[in-house]
Design an enzyme around this catalytic site. Structure first.
Site, PDB file in Angstrom:
ATOM      1  N   ARG A 116     -20.149  50.722  -4.761  1.00 42.80           N
ATOM      2  CA  ARG A 116     -20.806  49.969  -3.695  1.00 42.80           C
ATOM      3  C   ARG A 116     -22.314  50.136  -3.672  1.00 42.80           C
ATOM      4  O   ARG A 116     -23.044  49.193  -3.399  1.00 42.80           O
ATOM      5  CB  ARG A 116     -20.226  50.385  -2.343  1.00 42.80           C
TER       6      ARG A 116
ATOM      7  N   HIS B 182     -22.123  48.066   3.070  1.00 42.31           N
ATOM      8  CA  HIS B 182     -21.142  47.274   2.319  1.00 42.31           C
ATOM      9  C   HIS B 182     -21.868  46.079   1.710  1.00 42.31           C
ATOM     10  O   HIS B 182     -22.603  45.369   2.401  1.00 42.31           O
ATOM     11  CB  HIS B 182     -20.019  46.793   3.224  1.00 42.31           C
TER      12      HIS B 182
ATOM     13  N   GLU C 165     -10.575  48.075  -6.538  1.00 43.25           N
ATOM     14  CA  GLU C 165     -11.812  47.811  -5.812  1.00 43.25           C
ATOM     15  C   GLU C 165     -12.949  48.451  -6.586  1.00 43.25           C
ATOM     16  O   GLU C 165     -12.727  49.132  -7.604  1.00 43.25           O
ATOM     17  CB  GLU C 165     -11.734  48.360  -4.377  1.00 43.25           C
TER      18      GLU C 165
ATOM     19  N   HIS D   8     -22.122  50.049   6.991  1.00 46.28           N
ATOM     20  CA  HIS D   8     -20.660  50.049   6.929  1.00 46.28           C
ATOM     21  C   HIS D   8     -20.023  51.409   7.185  1.00 46.28           C
ATOM     22  O   HIS D   8     -19.101  51.511   7.981  1.00 46.28           O
ATOM     23  CB  HIS D   8     -20.229  49.530   5.558  1.00 46.28           C
TER      24      HIS D   8
ATOM     25  N   ARG E  73      -8.497  49.747  12.355  1.00 49.93           N
ATOM     26  CA  ARG E  73      -7.831  48.431  12.340  1.00 49.93           C
ATOM     27  C   ARG E  73      -8.669  47.356  11.660  1.00 49.93           C
ATOM     28  O   ARG E  73      -8.159  46.298  11.304  1.00 49.93           O
ATOM     29  CB  ARG E  73      -7.456  47.997  13.758  1.00 49.93           C
ATOM     30  N   TRP E  74      -9.978  47.632  11.448  1.00 50.68           N
ATOM     31  CA  TRP E  74     -10.825  46.652  10.780  1.00 50.68           C
ATOM     32  C   TRP E  74     -10.816  46.824   9.263  1.00 50.68           C
ATOM     33  O   TRP E  74     -11.378  45.994   8.545  1.00 50.68           O
ATOM     34  CB  TRP E  74     -12.259  46.766  11.296  1.00 50.68           C
ATOM     35  N   ALA E  75     -10.209  47.905   8.780  1.00 49.94           N
ATOM     36  CA  ALA E  75     -10.177  48.136   7.330  1.00 49.94           C
ATOM     37  C   ALA E  75      -9.332  47.064   6.662  1.00 49.94           C
ATOM     38  O   ALA E  75      -8.172  46.859   7.014  1.00 49.94           O
ATOM     39  CB  ALA E  75      -9.605  49.519   7.040  1.00 49.94           C
ATOM     40  N   GLN E  76      -9.907  46.383   5.671  1.00 54.71           N
ATOM     41  CA  GLN E  76      -9.207  45.282   5.019  1.00 54.71           C
ATOM     42  C   GLN E  76      -8.553  45.710   3.710  1.00 54.71           C
ATOM     43  O   GLN E  76      -7.381  45.447   3.464  1.00 54.71           O
ATOM     44  CB  GLN E  76     -10.186  44.133   4.739  1.00 54.71           C
TER      45      GLN E  76
END
Length: 873
Positions: A301, A252, A132, A362, A62-65
């Site tokens: 990244r 990250h 991305e 991350h 749920r934290w994945a943006q």
């Protein structure tokens, strides 16, 4: 003061309650819920149980943006997605695993949409795709602007709540338990709630799936939620599973910097912000990424994180900046509403101000080693999502491939469990799970066949008598602080050694530690931190997610490979596995290593054999006669009685040509009869038939050696003498042929001329006498074993006087051998060689010699007749 070992079992009360399930899934993110739903759809009558550490809607997903990467644009291709992923993985991606990801990914995303996930679309109703870091195409689907994870979690939770899947919330998994065959039989867990299932309990299950997410809380600052304490990796280690590449923790690059003393979960600034045009800059406004990488601010990244750290080091700053002021307020509010709100909450207006950022822990690119079907090295235990190391991420995950991995491999695991349960229920008979291997796997298959059905809850658990212990929960902050200071993006031998020393001291505590959630989590953190630091110290190069200041360059010659770690009673055992460009199944590698073979050498031999077999054009007959998409199952069958050797090698040949589904029905060293099925393979018909000749060439040759060795071993059974080989082997096949001798019950003599000194008649002549030869060897190679070959009785005493440890009696008669045995009287080992036959073997062995050396075992053993039979449609 002695330092306690890393716990192999958590101290916990005995389970006060027990439930049973066909499949238990530990974790409620995208991987765990997708798997549970998929399996429930495949087997509606099965009991599927999901246990989750928090509420069902919590976890990392749920934290994945940013979103989910998949080829959904007609102008994009799986080949381009594969290429971007391989580049980001810095030479350590499993190409076959990546190919599975990028080819099966689009369908998995469409099924997620069909299940209710709502992604952002344009005015025409088409999916909005963005970019991305590391992607050369727009292929990221997103939801709610920058709330993709929350939408995915919502859709999956709703689907689970509308299904028959059972859920236990607030449940911290403790340990795996196994049955008598060594197969996963369930888990113990602690429910942090009230009612019937409060406290420690047990779930008995036929299959256990770890989908527990990451280990970010091992660091002081991370984007991971508080529940990400490495529970799955720690459990797998305690269960004896292989964990791979845990040193590759992705940091990250753009995490909101809240001050140098800020710890715990930190707000993430999605990579999609740079995908939409934001740029990195230092305090002077200098854009430092332009000269670092061709993609500048959209570099992978690892490149960006290391560039930020370098710039911070050069300028003495503790953070850098992200500049997206040109977006304007409307774009911030609509495209990135979550990030916009978080920035404002912390007093930063991204419309008018630079956003302070710094890298933070991350994502774990490594984890519990799993194959293309999610199988770990422990039979019945699967791993999926961030807890697993499938090979798709290599040394550095490509942005937004994580949610895709969870989708794709969850579906593959569900299919594999379903296929195995069908096999055990008698619909498919005689199959041994490839991940089992060895006696335990055969025993398990035999039990299932005898029972006629898979026991829904797996085998009965056996008592686990390994010592249990816990780490003082007050050590949690110390662990995190040491890891952030010495084992984060910037590492060195000095910093890692300091962390390792600190972690050792953490294991000792002056007080008794009570079992509770805090002590269990701290023990898990200490376990994964210890493994991570051990692997990071071993890897003496800079690759992927980290930067070794003392080894600043990537070193493919020495380090293009994987570090596999297991936990034993003696501590951590680490093995380096050279990277193969084409996948060799993990269980195959394990079997080769257990057999004393080097997987990289076997892989090189297979390459040579395939080049000889396929030439430039490949298998033209199969290409011409068989449709490309046709799938077939074939049995490898013995056409004569004998002893089998080389099944793992044959399996590796099939895998090299894309045949990933193999099931062994016997193991190397077993005697088989004419008509016995040795192995079953399923895959593209073209690939199966193309691999056939190469696989059988090796299998029949090695099994022929094992069979002949077995005949000699039986001939001398009960005498105390051993059958052994010589160096009379085919070039390039020595290691495999000597392995086949061992499979047949024999033992090996020297592998090469450097293993021991063997003084023969020509050496005696050239050096001027046996005493001179002995002295020459002793002076040049002190401590090296010395053997000597004699062909007359009168040569024995002088040889003994010089200190020979082993005497080779060349072409002695049976009577002469008996006399030599009496003369030596145990002062040296004796080998009989030359003129031996199967008919005379027992007479020779009964003289009392230690070895019978049979060169014919490897240079003239007839091949065992083995064939591959394609099943009819």
């Amino acid at each position: 003061m002695s330092i306690p070992a890393i716990p192999q079992r958590l101290t916990a009360p005995a389970p006060g309650w027990t439930v049973e399930a066909d499949v238990v899934v530990v974790g409620s993110g995208i991987a765990g819920l997708t798997l549970a739903l998929r399996y429930a759809g495949l087997d509606p009558g099965a009991k599927v149980l999901v246990v989750t550490k928090d509420v069902l809607s919590s976890g990392s997903t749920r934290w994945a943006q940013g979103g989910i990467a998949a080829v959904l644009d007609p102008r994009d291709t799986p080949a381009e997605h594969l290429s971007d992923t391989l580049i980001a993985g810095v030479g350590l991606c499993d190409e076959e695993a990546v190919r599975v990801l990028v080819t099966e990914g689009p369908g998995a995303v469409r099924r997620l949409i069909a299940a209710g996930a709502r992604f952002d679309t344009d005015d025409a109703g088409e999916l909005q795709l963005t970019r991305e870091g590391g992607h050369r195409r727009n292929r990221i689907v997103h939801a709610g602007g920058d709330a993709t994870g929350a939408e995915v979690q919502r859709a999956l939770v709703q689907a689970v709540q509308e299904s028959e899947i059972e859920v236990i919330e607030h449940a911290l998994v403790l340990d795996l338990f196994k049955d008598a065959a060594g197969r996963a039989a369930g888990v113990t867990l602690h429910v942090m709630g009230e009612g019937e299932r409060d406290g420690v309990g047990a779930v008995k299950a036929g299959a256990v799936v770890l989908a527990t997410g990451g280990m970010g809380q091992v660091y002081a600052a991370t984007t991971n939620p508080l529940v990400s304490t490495g529970d799955g990796v720690a459990l797998a280690l305690r269960a004896g599973a292989v964990v791979r590449d845990v040193e590759f923790v992705q940091f990250h690059p753009t995490v909101l910097w809240l001050g140098e003393d800020s710890t715990g979960q930190q707000p993430l600034i999605s990579e999609a912000v740079r995908g939409e045009g934001a740029v990195l800059a230092d305090a002077e406004g200098t854009r430092f990424m332009k000269d670092v990488h061709e993609l500048a601010d959209l570099a992978p990244r690892d490149v960006v994180a290391k560039a930020i750290m370098r710039r911070m080091k050069e300028t003495g700053a503790d953070h850098m900046y992200l500049d997206a002021r040109h977006f304007g307020e409307e774009k911030w509010r609509t495209r990135f509403p979550t990030i916009y709100s978080v920035c404002l909450e912390h007093g930063i207006d991204p419309v008018t101000q630079l956003i302070p950022i710094a890298p933070a822990a991350h994502y774990a690119s490594g984890g519990v080693r799993a194959d293309l079907h999610g199988r770990t090295s422990v039979p019945g235990l699967y791993a999926c999502g961030e807890v697993a190391c499938t090979g798709v991420h290599g040394a550095n995950r490509l942005a937004s491939n994580s949610l895709l991995e969870g989708l794709v491999f969850a579906e593959r695991i569900a299919a594999d469990i379903h296929a195995e349960r069908r096999a055990g229920s008698g619909k498919i008979t005689g199959a041994v799970h490839p991940a089992q291997g060895g006696a335990a796997g055969v025993a398990h298959a035999a039990q299932d066949e005898a029972a006629g059905a898979v026991r829904p809850a797996g085998g009965e658990p056996v008592t686990d008598d390994r010592p249990a212990s816990l780490i003082d929960p007050r050590a949690r902050a110390r662990i995190q602080g040491h890891m952030s200071r010495g084992a984060s993006v910037l590492r060195s031998q000095e910093s890692l050694s300091a962390v390792a020393k600190a972690l050792l001291s953490v294991r000792w505590t002056p007080v008794a530690v009570e079992p509770c959630t805090e002590s269990w989590e701290t023990t898990n953190l200490l376990t994964v931190a210890s493994v991570l630091v051990a692997a990071a110290r071993s890897r003496q190069e800079t690759r992927g997610s980290h930067w070794r200041e003392d080894f600043p360059d990537r070193d493919d010659a020495q380090w293009q490979g994987h570090l596999d770690v297991t936990l034993t009673g003696e501590g951590l055992i680490m093995n380096y596995r050279p990277h193969a460009n084409v996948a060799m199944p993990a269980h195959t590698i394990d079997d080769l290593v257990a057999a004393g073979l080097e997987p990289a050498e076997v892989s090189a031999l297979i390459d040579v054999a395939l080049r000889e077999d396929l030439g430039e054009a490949g298998d033209v007959t199969s290409i011409a006669t068989i449709p490309a998409g046709q799938i077939a199952t074939a049995d490898v069958v013995a056409r004569a009685d004998g002893v089998i050797a080389g099944l793992a090698v044959a399996e590796a040949v099939f895998a090299r040509l894309g045949v990933s589904r193999t099931e062994r029905h016997v193991k190397d060293g077993e005697r088989v009869s004419r008509g016995d099925v040795l192995m079953t393979v399923t895959g593209a018909t073209r690939d199966v038939l193309t691999a056939e000749r190469t696989a059988l060439n090796l299998l029949t040759h090695l099994s022929g050696i094992a069979s002949l060795t077995g005949r000699w071993v039986r001939a001398v059974e009960g005498t105390g003498a051993r059958i052994r080989d010589s160096r009379k082997t085919l070039p390039g096949l020595r290691a495999l042929e000597k392995y086949a001798v061992r499979a047949g019950g024999g033992v090996n003599h020297r592998m090469s001329l450097s293993d021991a000194a063997l003084i023969k008649d020509n050496h005696v002549v050239a050096s001027g006498g046996v005493a001179e030869a002995f002295r020459a060897v002793r002076n040049s190679y002190p401590g090296l074993p010395i053997e000597v070959e004699v062909d007359r009785i009168d040569q024995i005493e002088p040889v003994l006087a010089e200190g020979a440890e082993e005497i080779l009696l060349d072409n002695f008669t049976v009577d002469q051998l008996a006399e030599a045995v009496r003369l030596v009287d145990g002062r040296a080992r004796l080998e009989s060689s030359g003129g031996l036959t199967l008919e005379s073997a027992r007479d020779v062995a009964e003289t009392g010699v230690d070895y019978l050396a049979v060169g014919a075992l490897t240079h003239s053993a007839p091949a065992l007749d083995i064939a591959l039979d394609l099943r009819g449609n």
